[in-house]
Write a protein that holds these residues in place. Sequence first.
Motif, PDB file in Angstrom:
ATOM      1  N   UNK A 165      -2.255 -11.684 -16.000  1.00 48.10           N
ATOM      2  CA  UNK A 165      -1.273 -12.357 -16.824  1.00 48.10           C
ATOM      3  C   UNK A 165      -1.835 -12.342 -18.289  1.00 48.10           C
ATOM      4  N   UNK A 166      -3.018 -12.459 -18.382  1.00 43.58           N
ATOM      5  CA  UNK A 166      -3.659 -12.105 -19.733  1.00 43.58           C
ATOM      6  C   UNK A 166      -3.116 -10.792 -20.283  1.00 43.58           C
ATOM      7  N   UNK A 167      -3.401  -9.792 -19.487  1.00 48.42           N
ATOM      8  CA  UNK A 167      -2.942  -8.518 -20.289  1.00 48.42           C
ATOM      9  C   UNK A 167      -1.440  -8.489 -20.317  1.00 48.42           C
ATOM     10  N   UNK A 168      -0.764  -9.034 -19.294  1.00 46.86           N
ATOM     11  CA  UNK A 168       0.730  -8.857 -19.459  1.00 46.86           C
ATOM     12  C   UNK A 168       1.264  -9.586 -20.831  1.00 46.86           C
ATOM     13  N   UNK A 169       0.648 -10.984 -21.018  1.00 52.61           N
ATOM     14  CA  UNK A 169       1.047 -11.844 -22.239  1.00 52.61           C
ATOM     15  C   UNK A 169       0.737 -10.875 -23.501  1.00 52.61           C
ATOM     16  N   UNK A 229     -11.968 -14.513  -6.587  1.00 52.25           N
ATOM     17  CA  UNK A 229     -11.755 -13.278  -6.996  1.00 52.25           C
ATOM     18  C   UNK A 229     -10.251 -13.100  -7.257  1.00 52.25           C
ATOM     19  N   UNK A 230      -9.593 -13.965  -6.429  1.00 52.10           N
ATOM     20  CA  UNK A 230      -7.965 -13.686  -6.493  1.00 52.10           C
ATOM     21  C   UNK A 230      -7.592 -14.282  -7.606  1.00 52.10           C
ATOM     22  N   UNK A 231      -7.925 -15.441  -7.914  1.00 57.41           N
ATOM     23  CA  UNK A 231      -7.860 -16.310  -9.197  1.00 57.41           C
ATOM     24  C   UNK A 231      -7.902 -15.490 -10.365  1.00 57.41           C
ATOM     25  N   UNK A 232      -9.317 -14.912 -10.408  1.00 60.45           N
ATOM     26  CA  UNK A 232      -9.775 -14.170 -11.593  1.00 60.45           C
ATOM     27  C   UNK A 232      -9.030 -12.937 -11.754  1.00 60.45           C
ATOM     28  N   UNK A 233      -8.621 -12.107 -10.707  1.00 58.16           N
ATOM     29  CA  UNK A 233      -7.761 -11.047 -10.791  1.00 58.16           C
ATOM     30  C   UNK A 233      -6.362 -11.356 -11.421  1.00 58.16           C
ATOM     31  N   UNK A 240      -6.732  -3.681   1.617  1.00 59.87           N
ATOM     32  CA  UNK A 240      -7.829  -4.034   1.138  1.00 59.87           C
ATOM     33  C   UNK A 240      -7.334  -5.772   0.743  1.00 59.87           C
ATOM     34  N   UNK A 241      -8.251  -6.449   0.833  1.00 64.66           N
ATOM     35  CA  UNK A 241      -8.276  -7.957   0.447  1.00 64.66           C
ATOM     36  C   UNK A 241      -9.221  -8.467  -0.578  1.00 64.66           C
ATOM     37  N   UNK A 242      -8.943  -9.440  -1.074  1.00 64.51           N
ATOM     38  CA  UNK A 242      -9.888 -10.039  -1.931  1.00 64.51           C
ATOM     39  C   UNK A 242     -11.091 -10.518  -1.167  1.00 64.51           C
ATOM     40  N   UNK A 283      -8.470  -2.386 -13.061  1.00 68.19           N
ATOM     41  CA  UNK A 283      -8.672  -3.967 -12.417  1.00 68.19           C
ATOM     42  C   UNK A 283      -8.686  -3.667 -11.061  1.00 68.19           C
ATOM     43  N   UNK A 284      -7.748  -3.158 -10.488  1.00 69.33           N
ATOM     44  CA  UNK A 284      -7.626  -2.882  -9.104  1.00 69.33           C
ATOM     45  C   UNK A 284      -9.004  -2.359  -8.655  1.00 69.33           C
ATOM     46  N   UNK A 285      -9.474  -1.403  -9.044  1.00 70.85           N
ATOM     47  CA  UNK A 285     -10.796  -0.830  -8.526  1.00 70.85           C
ATOM     48  C   UNK A 285     -11.940  -1.818  -8.803  1.00 70.85           C
ATOM     49  N   UNK A 286     -11.813  -2.621 -10.089  1.00 70.89           N
ATOM     50  CA  UNK A 286     -12.948  -3.519 -10.225  1.00 70.89           C
ATOM     51  C   UNK A 286     -12.877  -4.714  -9.091  1.00 70.89           C
ATOM     52  N   UNK A 287     -11.746  -5.201  -8.832  1.00 65.81           N
ATOM     53  CA  UNK A 287     -11.675  -5.970  -7.450  1.00 65.81           C
ATOM     54  C   UNK A 287     -11.871  -5.481  -6.254  1.00 65.81           C
ATOM     55  N   UNK A 288     -11.562  -4.177  -5.994  1.00 69.82           N
ATOM     56  CA  UNK A 288     -11.589  -3.488  -4.688  1.00 69.82           C
ATOM     57  C   UNK A 288     -10.270  -3.784  -3.895  1.00 69.82           C
TER      58      UNK A 288
END
Length: 87
Positions: free
Chosen positions: A17-21, A8-12, A1-3, A79-84
């Motif tokens: 990154x926010x979660x990791x930080x 969408x890619x940038x939001x993902x 699957x692709x964005x 997150x993966x499911x949300x962005x497909x």
Amino acid sequence: MAFKSEDDKQAYWRRNISLMIKLLVLWAVVSYGFGILLRDVLDVIPVGGVGLGFWFAQQGSIYVFLFIVFFYAKKMRELDREFGVDD
């Protein structure tokens, strides 16, 4: 699957990154803060015959790290499911 779009890619990646930080800050606070910087303060609280600061330095940071690994996997699955982009 692709964005679907570049936005969408940038939001993902922004959310990833926010979660990791946030999780790395949590781990740093628990392992370095509780286990080293605040050890003397926390050692007045006994846990299993040792002080809480010592416990965080020896065991607590490991338990928190394991929690972070499973929490990150769960959140990234969502997150993966949300962005497909899930498998």
